[in-house]
Design an enzyme around this catalytic site. Structure first.
Site, PDB file in Angstrom:
ATOM      1  NE  ARG A 165      -3.878  -1.958   2.639  1.00  0.00           N
ATOM      2  CZ  ARG A 165      -3.774  -3.525   2.711  1.00  0.00           C
ATOM      3  NH1 ARG A 165      -2.426  -3.972   2.865  1.00  0.00           N
ATOM      4  NH2 ARG A 165      -4.937  -4.251   2.846  1.00  0.00           N
TER       5      ARG A 165
ATOM      6  CG  HIS B 273      -3.051   3.622   6.141  1.00  0.00           C
ATOM      7  ND1 HIS B 273      -3.088   3.647   7.322  1.00  0.00           N
ATOM      8  CD2 HIS B 273      -3.093   4.726   5.541  1.00  0.00           C
ATOM      9  CE1 HIS B 273      -3.893   4.948   7.660  1.00  0.00           C
ATOM     10  NE2 HIS B 273      -3.632   5.560   6.480  1.00  0.00           N
TER      11      HIS B 273
ATOM     12  CG  ASN C  39      -6.327   7.610  10.032  1.00  0.00           C
ATOM     13  OD1 ASN C  39      -6.156   6.552   9.536  1.00  0.00           O
ATOM     14  ND2 ASN C  39      -6.056   8.846   9.416  1.00  0.00           N
TER      15      ASN C  39
ATOM     16  NE  ARG D 174      -3.759  -2.834  -1.817  1.00  0.00           N
ATOM     17  CZ  ARG D 174      -4.036  -3.740  -1.113  1.00  0.00           C
ATOM     18  NH1 ARG D 174      -3.220  -4.428  -0.644  1.00  0.00           N
ATOM     19  NH2 ARG D 174      -5.221  -3.736  -0.778  1.00  0.00           N
TER      20      ARG D 174
HETATM   21 FE1  HDD Z   1      -6.437   6.905   3.054  1.00  0.00          FE
HETATM   22  C1  HDD Z   1      -5.456   3.848   2.869  1.00  0.00           C
HETATM   23  C2  HDD Z   1      -7.380   6.559   6.321  1.00  0.00           C
HETATM   24  C3  HDD Z   1      -7.009  10.399   3.411  1.00  0.00           C
HETATM   25  C4  HDD Z   1      -5.650   7.379  -0.192  1.00  0.00           C
HETATM   26  N1  HDD Z   1      -6.479   5.204   4.218  1.00  0.00           N
HETATM   27  C5  HDD Z   1      -6.080   4.019   3.847  1.00  0.00           C
HETATM   28  C6  HDD Z   1      -5.926   3.269   4.979  1.00  0.00           C
HETATM   29  C7  HDD Z   1      -6.549   3.913   6.062  1.00  0.00           C
HETATM   30  C8  HDD Z   1      -6.873   5.444   5.552  1.00  0.00           C
HETATM   31  C9  HDD Z   1      -6.965   3.488   7.450  1.00  0.00           C
HETATM   32  C10 HDD Z   1      -5.566   1.756   5.049  1.00  0.00           C
HETATM   33  C11 HDD Z   1      -6.831   0.935   4.565  1.00  0.00           C
HETATM   34  C12 HDD Z   1      -6.147  -0.491   4.735  1.00  0.00           C
HETATM   35  O1  HDD Z   1      -5.953  -0.978   5.789  1.00  0.00           O
HETATM   36  O2  HDD Z   1      -6.036  -1.328   3.854  1.00  0.00           O
HETATM   37  N2  HDD Z   1      -7.056   8.016   4.552  1.00  0.00           N
HETATM   38  C13 HDD Z   1      -7.473   7.384   5.574  1.00  0.00           C
HETATM   39  C14 HDD Z   1      -8.091   8.817   6.596  1.00  0.00           C
HETATM   40  C15 HDD Z   1      -7.951   9.918   5.685  1.00  0.00           C
HETATM   41  C16 HDD Z   1      -7.308   9.487   4.508  1.00  0.00           C
HETATM   42  C17 HDD Z   1      -8.844   8.543   7.841  1.00  0.00           C
HETATM   43  C18 HDD Z   1      -8.573  11.160   5.908  1.00  0.00           C
HETATM   44  C19 HDD Z   1      -9.537  11.363   6.961  1.00  0.00           C
HETATM   45  N3  HDD Z   1      -6.486   8.607   1.859  1.00  0.00           N
HETATM   46  C20 HDD Z   1      -6.809   9.856   2.092  1.00  0.00           C
HETATM   47  C21 HDD Z   1      -6.591  10.853   0.902  1.00  0.00           C
HETATM   48  C22 HDD Z   1      -6.263   9.841   0.074  1.00  0.00           C
HETATM   49  C23 HDD Z   1      -6.041   8.672   0.675  1.00  0.00           C
HETATM   50  C24 HDD Z   1      -7.094  12.181   1.075  1.00  0.00           C
HETATM   51  C25 HDD Z   1      -5.837  10.166  -1.522  1.00  0.00           C
HETATM   52  C26 HDD Z   1      -6.552  11.350  -1.981  1.00  0.00           C
HETATM   53  N4  HDD Z   1      -5.483   5.806   1.795  1.00  0.00           N
HETATM   54  C27 HDD Z   1      -5.627   6.242   0.448  1.00  0.00           C
HETATM   55  C28 HDD Z   1      -4.950   5.189  -0.518  1.00  0.00           C
HETATM   56  C29 HDD Z   1      -4.803   3.955   0.494  1.00  0.00           C
HETATM   57  C30 HDD Z   1      -4.968   4.412   1.693  1.00  0.00           C
HETATM   58  C31 HDD Z   1      -3.858   5.475  -1.407  1.00  0.00           C
HETATM   59  C32 HDD Z   1      -3.550   3.224   0.370  1.00  0.00           C
HETATM   60  C33 HDD Z   1      -3.915   1.839   0.555  1.00  0.00           C
HETATM   61  C34 HDD Z   1      -5.387   1.580   0.211  1.00  0.00           C
HETATM   62  O3  HDD Z   1      -5.815   2.908   0.083  1.00  0.00           O
HETATM   63  O4  HDD Z   1      -5.969   0.771  -0.025  1.00  0.00           O
HETATM   64  O5  HDD Z   1      -5.919   4.747  -1.497  1.00  0.00           O
END
Ligand code: HDD
Length: 677
Positions: A69, A72, A145, A366
């Site tokens: 990822r 995370h 989170n 992924r």
């Molecule tokens: Fe995110 C993963 C939480 C903003 C893009 N995010 C990811 C995970 C968590 C969060 C817990 C891990 C999920 C797992 O266990 O597979 N993210 C947050 C929270 C945010 C947040 C609480 C704001 C309130 N995230 C955020 C933004 C973006 C992303 C603004 C993109 C514009 N997040 C991602 C991602 C991930 C991710 C790139 C990486 C791996 C996945 O999604 O599956 O899409």
């Protein structure tokens, strides 16, 4: 489908593979006689290309990894179930929130954000708390989170923020650390990070356990009821064990002693049957109150203080099953904020809107294509029917002769989700009226970057403030460029002048004389000092013993503590037995940082043992309860502790007093600044 907590496990049953009694085969099911030697010409001759078994093994190995990822990457998962206390039909038509008899299966993945898959658990970082509810109306993902605020307000800045916090691009240093120039450069250029920065440098960023941290949905979401009425909602997970953290010096030592500290803790608790629980709470805001706050509900860098809108407990989640295969389940689970069910909808929070795009997009790379929702861990328990087919790794064999809607050839199937005009169970987008020009502009209501950072600071106990100042000194102490430190201090002055001055002093700087005056408001619910401290359930207690220990006394104290839910381990200079006691851990292979408390039950023998002395001193330095049996006194004296706060002496009510000291979590009233454990 029976709609209970076991639905998901029943579904997974058909995918589980039991190797017991099996014979080795190729991927094609052909039995293999020898998997140790390649097919070659003679014993010392060249290997043959026709060796399909060799080629298959190497190929499979070469392709074993999938991209981690992008954030995370390191995480741990567990199965459980959620049950609502009473119907929330007044606010939402989400079936799993309206029927208290339903036990909805869940899968949760906890994570750190910045580090790679192999990084240590106990770094200073946000923890992810992502929950997949396998509801009978489809999957709902609450991707939250352990901190209620985010560093940025608009998803367009996510790439910039993540690039800044990740290892620096020229040398990929430092791993899983926020303490470096690029993060703090981002911070000083982007003051919307200030509230988040306070949380990141607080003890929230170093949780004692995934089981002892809160979770937050962060954004303001929207509940929608059967009549189509919307209500703003913020989600909160509260652990029944209370919210507790490690201390920084301990964290540094745990990273070497047990990089899997949080992962192991979760796994072992579930294996032991000590199932972690969280209460789900909601803050509900009528749409008519949208503009009645001094911040914008759509701004993810803000909280709604609990004193302003109380958190209403609505149900409980219990995690009661570990995954069986890390890759298949925890690594392949795919969350997405856009996975919503009828009754839960989005708001125009610009961070949330970007997330709704990002998660699906990232899973495509992924997990290698659009059929990842068919991977067992991701499959809804609700039936799936549509014409979105083909693509890599399609597992289903669709039998219909048509793959388009509407059709007349296949009886019009799949038909519209509406059955005889009945909209129940059908997702209907909230009909919000939106008007405006296309512009790239942040709303002025998003402008206050300091007010809630001050609120957070004002709400902390003295020891929490001390930890926060120390953390900022550590973090900024690792920043090389002096002007970046100066700029960050200039921002801190607008949070609280005292805070800024203390940080500045550590950096050899002087805080600017004036800043925004502290507004004096606080929100007691933000302080971990106010978390429940009434239980020693699942707390790990080390008993330091040796051959001179009183086995009877040790045994009875251990039984009493274990009956209250604690986990006691006997630690001695050698494995095997100490007197009639069976040793759990060898002293030199252990450390006090792996325990919540220590009981000294060893005879004179350990007073000259460096490991034992370090054990006791570190436990004291890290604020842990220390209890001493009569024959443990020499070791206590030899340790030369600079105080006795939280040290439980022998005598009446010994177990009760020790229990209270352990339940207190940590004794921060100790003056340990000058104690070099
Ligand atoms: Fe995110 C993963 C939480 C903003 C893009 N995010 C990811 C995970 C968590 C969060 C817990 C891990 C999920 C797992 O266990 O597979 N993210 C947050 C929270 C945010 C947040 C609480 C704001 C309130 N995230 C955020 C933004 C973006 C992303 C603004 C993109 C514009 N997040 C991602 C991602 C991930 C991710 C790139 C990486 C791996 C996945 O999604 O599956 O899409």
């Amino acid at each position: 489908m029976t709609n209970d907590a076991d639905d998901k496990q029943r579904q997974l049953e058909q995918y589980r593979v039991d190797m017991e009694g099996s014979r080795l085969t190729t991927d094609q099911g052909v039995r293999v006689d020898d998997t140790d030697n390649s097919l070659s010409v003679g014993e010392r001759g060249p290997t043959l290309l026709e060796d399909f078994h060799l080629r298959e093994k190497i190929t499979r190995f070469d392709h074993e990894r999938i991209p981690e990822r992008v954030v995370h990457a390191r995480g741990s998962g567990a199965y459980g179930f959620f049950q609502v206390y009473e119907s929330l039909a007044e606010y939402t038509c989400a079936d799993f929130l309206c029927d208290p008899s339903l036990r909805t299966p869940t899968f949760v993945r906890f994570s750190t954000v910045a580090g790679s898959r192999g990084s240590a658990d106990t770094v200073r970082d946000v923890r992810g708390f992502a929950t997949k509810f396998y509801t009978r109306q489809g999957n709902y993902d609450l991707v939250g989170n352990n901190m209620p605020v985010f560093p940025i307000q608009d998803g367009i800045k996510f790439l910039d923020f993540v690039h800044a916090v990740k290892p620096e691009p020229h040398n990929e240093i430092p791993q899983a650390q926020s303490a470096h120039d690029t993060l703090y450069d981002f911070v000083q250029m982007q003051p919307e990070t200030m509230h988040f920065l306070m949380w990141l440098n607080s003890d929230r960023a170093i949780p004692r356990s995934f089981r002892m941290m809160q979770g937050f949905g962060v954004h303001t979401f929207r509940f929608v009821n059967a009549e189509g009425r919307g209500t703003f909602v913020k989600f909160h997970w509260k652990p029944t064990l209370g919210t507790h953290s490690l201390v920084w010096d301990e964290v540094l030592r745990i990273q070497g002693n047990d990089p899997d500290f949080n992962r192991r803790d979760l796994w072992e608790a579930i294996e032991r049957g000590a199932y972690p629980e969280w209460e789900l709470g909601v803050q509900l805001v009528p749409e008519s109150d949208e503009h009645n706050f001094d911040f914008d509900l759509l701004d993810a860098t803000k909280i709604i203080p609990e004193e302003v809108v109380p958190v209403r407990p609505i149900g409980k989640m219990t995690l009661n099953r570990n995954p069986e295969n890390f890759f298949a389940e925890t690594e392949q689970v795919a969350f997405c904020t856009a996975n919503v069910v009828p009754g839960i909808d989005f708001t125009n929070d610009p961070l949330l809107q970007a997330r709704n795009f990002s998660y699906l997009d990232t899973q495509l790379i992924r997990l290698g294509g659009p059929n990842f929702p068919q991977i067992p861990i991701n499959r809804p328990v609700a039936p799936v029917h549509n014409d979105q087919r083909d693509g890599y790794h399609q597992h289903m064999i669709h039998q219909s002769r048509t793959s388009y809607t509407k059709n007349s050839i296949s009886g019009g199937c799949p038909m519209s989700g509406i059955v005889s005009g009945d909209m129940s169970g059908v997702f209907k987008h909230y009909t919000e009226r939106v008007d405006g020009n296309k512009i790239r502009k942040r709303s002025p209501s998003f402008e206050d970057h300091y007010g809630q950072a001050t609120l957070f600071w004002n709400s902390l106990a003295d020891w929490e403030k001390e930890h926060l100042v120390a953390a900022l000194k550590f973090e900024l102490g690792h920043v090389e460029r002096r002007y970046i430190k100066e700029k960050v201090v200039e921002h801190l002055v607008h949070v609280d002048h005292g805070l800024a001055s203390q940080v500045a002093e550590g950096l050899g700087l002087t805080a600017p004389p004036t800043g925004t005056p502290n507004h004096g408001r606080s929100s007691p619910a933000l302080s971990q000092a106010n978390a429940p401290r009434d239980s020693i359930a699942t707390r790990k207690i080390a008993f330091l013993i040796d051959d001179g220990s009183d086995a009877g006394e040790v045994g009875s104290v251990r039984d009493a503590l274990q009956s209250r839910g604690a986990i006691c381990e006997l630690v001695a200079p050698h494995e095997g037995t100490a007197g009639s006691l069976t040793v759990d851990r060898q002293l030199s292979a252990s450390s006090s940082v792996l325990y919540d408390a220590v009981l000294l039950a060893a005879g004179e023998g350990l007073t000259g043992d460096g490991y034992a002395l370090t054990f006791v001193r570190e436990a004291f330095k890290h604020g842990k309860a220390i209890a001493v049996l009569e024959n443990g006194r020499p070791l206590l004296d030899a340790a030369g502790l600079p105080g006795r706060q939280g040290v439980v002496e022998p005598g009446d009510g010994f177990v009760d007093r020790f229990t209270a000291a352990v339940a207190a979590h940590r004794h921060y009233d100790r003056d340990v600044a000058g104690f070099p454990a």
